[in-house]
Scaffold this motif. Structure first.
Motif, short mmCIF file in Angstrom:
data_model
loop_
_atom_site.label_atom_id
_atom_site.label_comp_id
_atom_site.label_asym_id
_atom_site.label_seq_id
_atom_site.Cartn_x
_atom_site.Cartn_y
_atom_site.Cartn_z
N ALA A 1 -9.42 -11.72 9.90
CA ALA A 1 -10.12 -12.16 11.12
C ALA A 1 -10.41 -13.65 11.03
O ALA A 1 -10.84 -14.16 9.99
N ASP A 2 -10.15 -14.34 12.12
CA ASP A 2 -10.37 -15.79 12.18
C ASP A 2 -11.06 -16.11 13.50
O ASP A 2 -10.64 -15.65 14.56
N GLU A 3 -12.11 -16.91 13.37
CA GLU A 3 -12.92 -17.18 14.56
C GLU A 3 -12.12 -17.77 15.70
O GLU A 3 -12.31 -17.44 16.85
N ILE A 4 -11.22 -18.66 15.37
CA ILE A 4 -10.51 -19.37 16.43
C ILE A 4 -9.22 -18.67 16.84
O ILE A 4 -8.96 -18.44 18.01
N ILE B 1 9.39 -20.20 9.10
CA ILE B 1 8.94 -19.51 10.31
C ILE B 1 8.23 -20.44 11.29
O ILE B 1 8.41 -20.32 12.49
N GLY B 2 7.43 -21.33 10.79
CA GLY B 2 6.68 -22.22 11.68
C GLY B 2 5.22 -22.24 11.30
O GLY B 2 4.73 -21.33 10.63
N ALA B 3 4.53 -23.26 11.78
CA ALA B 3 3.13 -23.44 11.41
C ALA B 3 2.28 -22.25 11.86
O ALA B 3 1.26 -21.94 11.26
N ILE B 4 2.72 -21.59 12.91
CA ILE B 4 1.95 -20.45 13.40
C ILE B 4 1.80 -19.37 12.33
O ILE B 4 0.84 -18.61 12.33
N ALA B 5 2.73 -19.31 11.41
CA ALA B 5 2.70 -18.27 10.37
C ALA B 5 2.06 -18.76 9.08
O ALA B 5 2.02 -18.02 8.10
N LYS B 6 1.57 -19.98 9.06
CA LYS B 6 1.01 -20.53 7.83
C LYS B 6 -0.06 -19.61 7.27
O LYS B 6 -1.04 -19.28 7.96
N PRO B 7 0.12 -19.16 6.03
CA PRO B 7 -0.87 -18.24 5.47
C PRO B 7 -2.23 -18.91 5.35
O PRO B 7 -2.31 -20.06 4.91
N HIS B 8 -3.23 -18.21 5.73
CA HIS B 8 -4.60 -18.65 5.56
C HIS B 8 -4.85 -18.94 4.08
O HIS B 8 -5.52 -19.89 3.71
N ARG B 9 -4.24 -18.11 3.25
CA ARG B 9 -4.40 -18.25 1.82
C ARG B 9 -3.24 -17.50 1.16
O ARG B 9 -2.76 -16.52 1.71
N GLY C 1 -8.22 -15.56 16.20
CA GLY C 1 -8.23 -14.09 16.27
C GLY C 1 -7.90 -13.51 14.91
O GLY C 1 -8.75 -13.03 14.19
N LYS C 2 -6.62 -13.61 14.58
CA LYS C 2 -6.18 -13.15 13.27
C LYS C 2 -5.29 -14.20 12.64
O LYS C 2 -4.53 -14.87 13.36
N VAL C 3 -5.39 -14.34 11.34
CA VAL C 3 -4.42 -15.18 10.63
C VAL C 3 -3.85 -14.36 9.48
O VAL C 3 -4.51 -13.47 8.95
N PRO C 4 -2.62 -14.67 9.10
CA PRO C 4 -2.03 -13.89 8.00
C PRO C 4 -2.52 -14.38 6.64
O PRO C 4 -2.59 -15.58 6.41
N GLU C 5 -2.88 -13.45 5.81
CA GLU C 5 -3.18 -13.77 4.41
C GLU C 5 -2.05 -13.17 3.59
O GLU C 5 -1.59 -12.06 3.86
N LEU C 6 -1.61 -13.92 2.60
CA LEU C 6 -0.39 -13.52 1.90
C LEU C 6 -0.69 -13.23 0.44
O LEU C 6 -1.24 -14.06 -0.27
N TYR C 7 -0.36 -12.02 0.04
CA TYR C 7 -0.47 -11.64 -1.37
C TYR C 7 0.92 -11.66 -1.99
O TYR C 7 1.86 -11.16 -1.38
N VAL C 8 1.02 -12.27 -3.17
CA VAL C 8 2.32 -12.25 -3.85
C VAL C 8 2.13 -11.90 -5.32
O VAL C 8 1.09 -12.17 -5.91
N SER C 9 3.16 -11.27 -5.88
CA SER C 9 3.16 -11.09 -7.33
C SER C 9 4.42 -11.78 -7.88
O SER C 9 5.41 -11.93 -7.17
#
Ligand code: WT7
Length: 686
Positions: A593-596, A629-637, A598-606
């Motif tokens: 959840a992101d205030e501005i 993909i583009g800045a729109i997909a930039k992982p939040h973390r 709505g949702k942002v992707p968080e990325l887990y990697v191993s």
């Protein structure tokens, strides 16, 4: 390999404003083709391109006679297809058939002494059991006699199975089928509570289980779960009459959990009373239910998908023969669990209907090491191999160079269950298949009984990351959110549906016919009063696109997306991009959840074994996603984790990661394969 470049689907942020939401999900570009090896084509069951003409939409439904004719019928059907009560289609009406007869008895004349089932125990020092068709016939008959004469089961009764991956599982299923008893196998990794829900919903008279089984080197107490399942179902009103317990080691009870007098029955003891007993297969109507398979819906109660005897068996036999390319002399290994539809259709019913030898492996693919599957393949002469992207990723992660060490040859390999990242596909092709195997990426669902989309292995080129065209007899259509058909080959994403019914499709949701209609047919039904099947497309619930070459790309469940600032991003696309970073072996995206936005992707990697987690790698992953993909997909973390939380079947539990990312309680994680990892990830994130 041809260098035929296909269209690119990269979308910039500016473009997104006037593009449909689903379209935003499409970021991973079309790949180049690979050709099926000539050696495969030369021996293939299906190499006639005329097949698509034979199965064109104007030949519906007559084309499916070919499916039914792969089976033995006691009484041939009169009506191929009855559409009088849409969308409750009926196939092969008037026909009488028995699934067990078709998978066992009818093979005895030619294949009596051929192996039907190779049971491979997980402990490597335990010998493989080779169950011939003759032995399968004897064991199925004796167990069917026990079910009928000791338990009093009759046609139409339901029985819940909670069995591990052992030969006794197909034996139990086939014994039920012989009697016309409806089996409902629950994945052994599910908890007793999950099993209880299914006993209750199906109103099962019996629970059939096993005392113990091996998983990652440990002999697990499985009987314990039966007690929970029994108690919880009984408390809610469904009291099983008996619990039948197979012994993992016949003659020895291997569970520390006590037996309950009068309720618990050791199958291996009671079977002695039925030695040599034969049971005539019951001549079932083609439309009698063969089994229930509860599907893992994202929300709500599990859905008991009800599959018919004649239509289902015809469908899995045909697709096993022509898409899996099974010949009777092949040794076929599908590494799925029989507790899922893949195992029902493509470990048990399809291969056995064709008199193949099918492998049942008890344990985890990487036990005791990542060379295990390839040793099994070498030892048994497996030449057809079938598994999921998750398993492929796991094997790639822990033993990228293992396949080369073993002397096996696959002619054919399958991937199923989720979209496969092109990078992973290429490792599967090059390393596991040694560049010599054809690959089919089969798209289908619990509900559909068998494959819907796949390349026909000798006829089509392969394209990594694409499932391929529809199989013969299946005619997909993609709708946008407003119910408009997208043009064929447009490369635009929408909601994939199937225009026509097919014999393998489930009949209904058990005891929930309205939910069946609402979930799969209501949204795109053209006229609810219509008796014309053309007005009732089947909605699969997946986002998909059809490229210019007629190949479909499945983008995932329509609800399995990250909605960023009102734009849907396919989680698979982001994950695929992350996997391009050489050190990354697994990636999972969850919405935060992101205030501005709505949702942002968080990325887990191993990461690959031995690679140290550094901020530099995290940055590299993030940059790759942005550049791909583009800045729109930039992982939040980007969170680098020691391992992903996974189900016993190996699916990454994104739900658990999403909870952690959003500071919520991950809920009950006890059914995970690795519950301990949840705390470690939580610490990393907080
Ligand atoms: C969902 C069905 C198919 C039997 C095992 C899973 C996804 C399935 C593919 C594929 C991309 C795939 C879809 C589908 N899926 N196969 N080859 N490529 N996605 O059965 O549990 O009923 O899941 O799995 O999203 O709807 P299921």
């Amino acid at each position: 390999m041809s260098r035929n470049k296909s269209s690119r689907h990269a979308i910039t942020e500016q473009q997104t404003a006037d593009v449909s939401e689903a379209q935003i999900a499409v970021h991973w570009p079309e790949e180049d083709y690979f050709l099926p090896p000539p050696s495969f084509v030369a021996q293939a069951n299906l190499a006639d391109p005329g097949v698509f003409e034979r199965f064109s939409l104007d030949r519906f439904p007559e084309c499916f006679k070919e499916f039914a004719d792969l089976l033995d019928w006691y009484r041939y059907w009169e009506t191929m297809f009855d559409a009088s009560n849409p969308p409750f289609w009926r196939w092969f009406v008037g026909g009488r058939i028995n699934a067990c007869h078709n998978c066992v008895d009818r093979h005895l004349t030619r294949y009596r002494n051929k192996t039907a089932i190779h049971f491979v125990p997980e402990p490597e020092d335990e010998r493989v059991q080779h169950v011939t068709y003759q032995e399968l016939f004897i064991r199925v008959n004796e167990f069917a006699a026990l079910l009928r004469d000791f338990c009093g089961l009759k046609t139409g009764d339901r029985v819940t199975l909670h069995m591990p991956m052992v030969a006794e599982l197909p034996i139990s299923m086939l014994a039920c089928a012989r009697l016309g008893v409806i089996h409902s196998q629950v994945f052994s990794g599910f908890s007793g509570a999950a099993c209880a829900d299914r006993i209750l919903d199906s109103e099962s008279r019996l629970l059939i289980t096993m005392d113990a089984y091996y998983r990652s080197g440990k002999l697990l107490d499985h009987k314990e779960k039966a007690d929970t399942a029994y108690a919880e179902a009984a408390a809610k009103g469904q009291r099983a009459e008996k619990i039948l317990i197979w012994q993992r080691y016949p003659g020895r009870y291997s569970s520390p959990t006590k037996l309950v007098e009068g309720r618990d029955v050791i199958v291996n003891d009671t079977l002695k009373e039925f030695h040599g007993k034969r049971v005539e297969p019951v001549q079932m109507p083609a439309e009698a239910p063969l089994f229930l398979m509860y599907s893992s819906g994202t929300t709500g109660r599990p859905k008991g998908c009800q599959h018919a005897t004649g239509g289902y068996l015809a469908y899995v036999a045909w697709t096993s023969k022509y898409i899996q390319d099974i010949h009777p002399e092949d040794v076929y290994w599908c590494m799925a669990d029989i507790g899922w539809i893949t195992g029902h259709s493509y470990i048990v019913y399809g291969p056995l209907a064709l008199a193949a030898s099918t492998v049942v492996y008890e344990g985890v693919p990487v036990y005791p090491d990542a060379g295990r599957p390839w040793r099994i393949a070498e030892d048994l002469g497996v030449n057809i191999f079938h598994t999921s992207p998750t398993a492929i990723r796991a094997l790639r992660r822990s033993g990228p160079d293992e396949p080369a060490k073993y002397n096996y040859r696959f002619k054919h390999m399958t991937t199923v269950g989720e979209p496969i990242e092109p990078e992973v596909w290429k490792w599967y092709h090059q390393s596991v298949g040694k560049g010599e195997a054809v690959i089919v990426d089969t798209w289908w669902q619990t509900e559909t009984g068998g494959f819907l989309c796949s390349t026909v292995p000798a006829l089509h080129k392969m394209k990594p990351g694409s499932t391929g065209p529809a199989i013969p007899g299946i005619h997909p259509v993609i709708y946008d959110d407003n119910g408009q058909e997208l043009a064929r080959g447009s490369g635009k994403a929408g909601n994939i549906c199937i225009r026509n019914p097919w014999p393998g499709a489930f009949q209904t949701i058990w005891k929930a016919p309205e939910r069946y209609v609402n979930t799969y047919y209501s949204r795109y039904c053209k006229n609810p009063e219509s008796k014309d099947w053309r007005d009732w497309p089947y909605m699969a619930g997946d986002g998909a696109l059809e490229a210019a070459d007629g190949y479909f790309r499945i983008l995932g469940r329509i609800d399995d997306v990250v909605n960023v600032a009102g734009h849907r991003l396919g989680t698979k696309e982001i994950e695929s991009a992350a996997l391009l970073v050489p050190d990354v072996v697994e990636a999972a995206v969850v919405p935060v959840a992101d205030e501005i936005k709505g949702k942002v992707p968080e990325l887990y990697v191993s990461l690959k074994p031995g690679v140290e987690s550094t901020p530099e790698i995290a940055r590299q992953v993030s940059d790759t996603v942005v550049s791909r993909i583009g800045a729109i997909a930039k992982p939040h973390r980007v969170v680098i984790v020691p391992d992903m939380p996974k189900t016993r079947s190996g699916k990454i539990m994104r739900r658990v990661l999403a909870a952690i990312s959003n500071g919520q309680d991950p809920g009950d994680v006890s059914t995970l394969a690795n519950p301990e990892v949840v705390d470690r990830i939580t610490q990393l994130v907080r």
